[in-house]
Design a protein around this motif. Structure first.
Motif, PDB file in Angstrom:
ATOM      1  N   GLY A  25       0.881  -1.273   0.229  1.00  0.00           N
ATOM      2  CA  GLY A  25       0.135   0.170   0.042  1.00  0.00           C
ATOM      3  C   GLY A  25       0.684   1.287  -0.011  1.00  0.00           C
ATOM      4  O   GLY A  25       2.105   1.176  -0.372  1.00  0.00           O
ATOM      5  N   ILE A 308     -10.217   3.426  -8.955  1.00  0.00           N
ATOM      6  CA  ILE A 308      -9.098   2.412  -8.846  1.00  0.00           C
ATOM      7  C   ILE A 308      -8.808   2.192  -7.375  1.00  0.00           C
ATOM      8  O   ILE A 308      -8.465   3.227  -6.877  1.00  0.00           O
ATOM      9  CB  ILE A 308      -7.563   2.748  -9.459  1.00  0.00           C
ATOM     10  CG1 ILE A 308      -7.810   3.290 -11.084  1.00  0.00           C
ATOM     11  CG2 ILE A 308      -6.581   1.666  -9.159  1.00  0.00           C
ATOM     12  CD1 ILE A 308      -6.615   3.833 -11.561  1.00  0.00           C
ATOM     13  N   LYS A 315     -13.082   3.097   1.688  1.00  0.00           N
ATOM     14  CA  LYS A 315     -13.135   3.841   0.417  1.00  0.00           C
ATOM     15  C   LYS A 315     -14.237   3.999  -0.120  1.00  0.00           C
ATOM     16  O   LYS A 315     -14.423   4.681  -1.126  1.00  0.00           O
ATOM     17  CB  LYS A 315     -12.469   2.974  -0.399  1.00  0.00           C
ATOM     18  CG  LYS A 315     -10.871   2.609  -0.285  1.00  0.00           C
ATOM     19  CD  LYS A 315     -10.093   3.721  -0.249  1.00  0.00           C
ATOM     20  CE  LYS A 315      -8.611   3.326   0.187  1.00  0.00           C
ATOM     21  NZ  LYS A 315      -7.715   4.654  -0.032  1.00  0.00           N
ATOM     22  N   LEU A 338     -11.349  -0.353 -11.351  1.00  0.00           N
ATOM     23  CA  LEU A 338     -10.215  -1.613 -11.266  1.00  0.00           C
ATOM     24  C   LEU A 338     -10.097  -1.808  -9.612  1.00  0.00           C
ATOM     25  O   LEU A 338      -9.626  -0.886  -8.859  1.00  0.00           O
ATOM     26  CB  LEU A 338      -8.992  -1.088 -11.722  1.00  0.00           C
ATOM     27  CG  LEU A 338      -7.517  -1.630 -11.404  1.00  0.00           C
ATOM     28  CD1 LEU A 338      -7.543  -3.130 -11.952  1.00  0.00           C
ATOM     29  CD2 LEU A 338      -6.454  -1.003 -12.251  1.00  0.00           C
ATOM     30  N   ASN A 367      -3.720  -4.705 -10.984  1.00  0.00           N
ATOM     31  CA  ASN A 367      -3.197  -4.403 -12.442  1.00  0.00           C
ATOM     32  C   ASN A 367      -2.669  -2.871 -12.571  1.00  0.00           C
ATOM     33  O   ASN A 367      -3.478  -2.042 -12.937  1.00  0.00           O
ATOM     34  CB  ASN A 367      -4.203  -4.684 -13.607  1.00  0.00           C
ATOM     35  CG  ASN A 367      -3.650  -4.553 -15.083  1.00  0.00           C
ATOM     36  OD1 ASN A 367      -2.471  -3.869 -15.323  1.00  0.00           O
ATOM     37  ND2 ASN A 367      -4.032  -5.480 -15.902  1.00  0.00           N
ATOM     38  N   ALA A 371      -4.230   0.516 -14.310  1.00  0.00           N
ATOM     39  CA  ALA A 371      -4.406   1.705 -13.411  1.00  0.00           C
ATOM     40  C   ALA A 371      -3.926   2.805 -14.180  1.00  0.00           C
ATOM     41  O   ALA A 371      -4.759   3.847 -14.360  1.00  0.00           O
ATOM     42  CB  ALA A 371      -3.547   1.380 -12.219  1.00  0.00           C
ATOM     43  N   TYR A 375      -5.925   6.372 -15.142  1.00  0.00           N
ATOM     44  CA  TYR A 375      -5.912   7.584 -14.797  1.00  0.00           C
ATOM     45  C   TYR A 375      -5.828   8.581 -16.215  1.00  0.00           C
ATOM     46  O   TYR A 375      -6.096   9.581 -16.101  1.00  0.00           O
ATOM     47  CB  TYR A 375      -4.610   7.753 -14.273  1.00  0.00           C
ATOM     48  CG  TYR A 375      -4.426   7.080 -12.455  1.00  0.00           C
ATOM     49  CD1 TYR A 375      -5.459   7.847 -11.930  1.00  0.00           C
ATOM     50  CD2 TYR A 375      -3.475   5.823 -12.351  1.00  0.00           C
ATOM     51  CE1 TYR A 375      -5.502   7.181 -10.421  1.00  0.00           C
ATOM     52  CE2 TYR A 375      -3.846   5.664 -11.047  1.00  0.00           C
ATOM     53  CZ  TYR A 375      -4.635   6.040 -10.000  1.00  0.00           C
ATOM     54  OH  TYR A 375      -4.601   5.705  -8.615  1.00  0.00           O
ATOM     55  N   GLY A 391      -4.517   9.594   0.614  1.00  0.00           N
ATOM     56  CA  GLY A 391      -4.872   9.285  -0.836  1.00  0.00           C
ATOM     57  C   GLY A 391      -3.830   9.544  -1.789  1.00  0.00           C
ATOM     58  O   GLY A 391      -3.416  10.951  -1.850  1.00  0.00           O
TER      59      GLY A 391
HETATM   60  P1  ADP Z   1      -4.589   3.182  -0.046  1.00  0.00           P
HETATM   61  O1  ADP Z   1      -2.851   3.355   0.341  1.00  0.00           O
HETATM   62  O2  ADP Z   1      -5.310   3.289   1.050  1.00  0.00           O
HETATM   63  O3  ADP Z   1      -4.829   1.968  -0.815  1.00  0.00           O
HETATM   64  P2  ADP Z   1      -4.274   5.437  -1.798  1.00  0.00           P
HETATM   65  O4  ADP Z   1      -5.045   6.052  -2.558  1.00  0.00           O
HETATM   66  O5  ADP Z   1      -3.202   6.104  -1.029  1.00  0.00           O
HETATM   67  O6  ADP Z   1      -4.928   4.333  -1.079  1.00  0.00           O
HETATM   68  O7  ADP Z   1      -3.195   4.442  -2.855  1.00  0.00           O
HETATM   69  C1  ADP Z   1      -3.556   3.498  -3.789  1.00  0.00           C
HETATM   70  C2  ADP Z   1      -2.563   3.281  -4.565  1.00  0.00           C
HETATM   71  O8  ADP Z   1      -2.533   1.807  -5.290  1.00  0.00           O
HETATM   72  C3  ADP Z   1      -2.796   4.020  -5.966  1.00  0.00           C
HETATM   73  O9  ADP Z   1      -1.469   4.272  -6.589  1.00  0.00           O
HETATM   74  C4  ADP Z   1      -3.707   3.269  -6.909  1.00  0.00           C
HETATM   75  O10 ADP Z   1      -3.503   3.491  -8.163  1.00  0.00           O
HETATM   76  C5  ADP Z   1      -3.188   1.895  -6.447  1.00  0.00           C
HETATM   77  N1  ADP Z   1      -4.085   0.539  -6.750  1.00  0.00           N
HETATM   78  C6  ADP Z   1      -4.993   0.450  -5.820  1.00  0.00           C
HETATM   79  N2  ADP Z   1      -5.940  -0.645  -6.155  1.00  0.00           N
HETATM   80  C7  ADP Z   1      -5.372  -0.984  -7.354  1.00  0.00           C
HETATM   81  C8  ADP Z   1      -5.487  -2.145  -8.508  1.00  0.00           C
HETATM   82  N3  ADP Z   1      -6.427  -3.039  -8.234  1.00  0.00           N
HETATM   83  N4  ADP Z   1      -4.820  -2.382  -9.432  1.00  0.00           N
HETATM   84  C9  ADP Z   1      -3.810  -1.369  -9.390  1.00  0.00           C
HETATM   85  N5  ADP Z   1      -3.151  -0.122  -8.586  1.00  0.00           N
HETATM   86  C10 ADP Z   1      -4.133  -0.130  -7.759  1.00  0.00           C
END
Ligand code: ADP
Length: 498
Positions: A25, A308, A315, A338, A367, A371, A375, A391
């Motif tokens: 994370g 995503i 969330k 996603l 993935n 992602a 974006y 976030g």
């Molecule tokens: P958290 O750390 O609470 O999950 P954040 O928004 O701080 O939330 O960070 C999430 C990160 O993980 C982002 O960079 C997001 O693009 C990525 N992410 C979350 N779920 C996926 C997924 N299923 N596939 C690819 N990237 C993901």
């Protein structure tokens, strides 16, 4: 720059995850980026993390530096090895290697997680003592390394090696506190000090490692200014708000940055077409590419909403569950999601996909490549979080020209300002109450505004040109490090103890 802030600081940054070595994370992203930004400011920062089974020494070019470190644990000693590698060519990264505790497939989720991170934390301290590198600051993160400030104020308090070392403790997410029973105190060698904080009933008979980090660190930080205020309240404090209120003169919010070199729509090789603020017209190719990937009609004139996320209650997916059906039934929009997580949200999105197959793209997986396409190809990016320490998603979305629709909480409130059609100010759409219709209304305002292409473009450009780099935040961390040293010096003066 004052003379004091110009001084080079020695900082040990302790983290259970570090990108690119091991990530689950946001903590990993911070640990992979902030140290680099601090090194660019001229500080001697070194990172320490466990060597999990997935961290291949050959692939990452790790060198063994110590193979016989005996780390005190429980009544005995546990042997560990230390490897060294680098983060971005400049920042040294040390890896605590223990066949018994870390050579496993996963990162967390084992019955002995408490012991594992006690060993890691103690190994970090014993290692720097062994090499004679006494840091000014030990920067600990989340529950895994929260025991370190506790140790420095107990079993190491008379150790001259740590005489001048101050600790900074960063909360990335208060929801994960590392709660264990009495036994962990024996393993950590601090059972004589007992449980702490009987005033909070939930803490009276447990060891809450995060609470200990907060109680003993010289300075506490968290990852946005708004979250720093919110966690002082019972609503967001996850039972620890009384401790935070007691120590609020030591609590600071510093917004995370994003890696703007890595996350750049002008160079991102996952996008069908690269673009920047001067070539925004090309962005539509990414939308068509995303529609193709999601098996939706290729149509630039339908607003495309993206998400995503981990699929968890945090969330705001219960709100999504309530608005998604009327939204798709009543409005001409497309929706791409996603994410992975709680099974009941998987089931919920499978139903949505079955009901609206040509209006939705539902990807229940992790993935990284897709992602980036979301974006770079969506028009709007939804984050209706119940709480959100910082976030990253909304910042990445803005950098890629997708306009965020978010709940005003935590880091979302600090980075997204609601669009005001009268003044033209703002960079996204926000709502306050955790309520499906407040969320619905914000989406509809976004969809209506999207039809005014010139207005929309201004919103996109405002997001794309905002500075989300780590450099600004890194300077704030340096200020906080200096504050921690002041607190530490004052305490040494007051107690007359080293
Ligand atoms: P958290 O750390 O609470 O999950 P954040 O928004 O701080 O939330 O960070 C999430 C990160 O993980 C982002 O960079 C997001 O693009 C990525 N992410 C979350 N779920 C996926 C997924 N299923 N596939 C690819 N990237 C993901």
């Amino acid at each position: 720059m004052t003379e004091q802030s110009a001084r080079q600081l020695k900082v040990l940054f302790c983290s259970a995850e570090v990108t690119p070595f091991a990530k689950t994370g946001g903590l990993a992203d911070v640990a992979g980026s902030l140290p680099k930004a601090l090194a660019r400011l001229g500080h001697d920062i070194r990172v320490i993390t466990p060597r999990y089974g997935r961290v291949d020494p050959v692939r990452f070019g790790l060198e063994p530096v110590l193979d016989d470190l005996q780390v005190p644990m429980d009544e005995t000693f546990e042997p560990v090895k230390i490897y060294a590698g680098r983060l971005g060519n400049q920042v040294p990264v040390y890896f605590v290697d223990s066949q018994k505790y870390f050579l496993r497939e996963g990162i967390y989720g084992y019955p002995d997680d408490g012991e594992r991170f006690i060993l890691f934390s103690r190994g970090a301290l014993e290692f720097i003592k062994r090499i004679g590198w006494a840091p000014d600051i030990i920067h600990c993160n989340d529950w895994h390394t929260a025991i370190i400030p506790n140790w420095l104020k107990t079993i190491y308090s008379a150790d001259p090696f740590f005489q001048k070392t101050a600790t900074v403790y960063t909360i990335h997410n208060l929801a994960y506190q590392g709660i264990f029973g009495w036994r962990i105190l024996e393993i950590a060698g601090i059972d004589e000090y007992g449980f702490l904080y009987p005033e909070i009933p939930e803490l009276a008979n447990v060891v809450d490692l995060m609470a200990r980090g907060m109680l003993f660190a010289d300075v506490i930080t968290t990852v946005s200014e708004r979250y720093a205020q919110e966690i002082l309240t019972p609503e967001y404090g996850e039972k620890l708000d009384p401790i935070l209120r007691d120590r609020k003169d030591r609590l600071f919010g510093i917004l995370n940055g994003i890696d703007t070199e890595e996350l750049n729509p002008a160079t991102d090789r996952h996008l069908a077409v690269n673009f920047d603020v001067n070539s925004l017209d090309r962005r539509v190719e990414n939308k068509l590419d995303l529609q193709r990937q999601a098996n939706m009609p290729l149509n630039p004139d339908v607003p495309l909403l993206g998400m995503i996320s981990r699929l968890t209650d945090q969330k705001g997916f219960d709100l999504v569950g309530q608005v998604i059906e009327p939204l798709l039934r009543l409005f001409d929009v497309q929706f791409v999601l996603l994410g992975t997580g709680d099974p009941h949200y998987h089931a919920m999105f499978r139903r949505v996909a079955e009901q609206y197959p040509d209006r939705t793209g539902i990807f229940l997986t992790f993935n990284a490549e897709l992602a980036q396409k979301i974006y770079g190809g969506s028009d709007m990016f939804l984050m209706p979080s119940r709480f959100e320490p910082c976030g990253l998603g909304q910042m990445i979305a803005m950098r890629y020209g997708s306009v965020p629709v978010v709940r005003e909480t935590g880091g979302l409130a600090d980075t997204v300002q609601d669009f005001d059609p009268r003044t033209g100010e703002g960079n996204g759409f926000t709502f306050k109450q955790y309520d499906p219709w407040a969320f619905f209304a914000a989406i509809i305002r976004a969809v209506e505004t999207w039809k005014h292409r010139d207005v929309w473009r201004k919103l996109q450009i405002r997001g794309m040109t905002r500075d989300f780099s780590w450099d600004r935040s890194a300077r704030k961390y340096v200020e906080v490090y200096l504050k921690a040293l002041e607190f530490r010096a004052a305490e040494v003066m007051a107690t007359g103890r080293p």
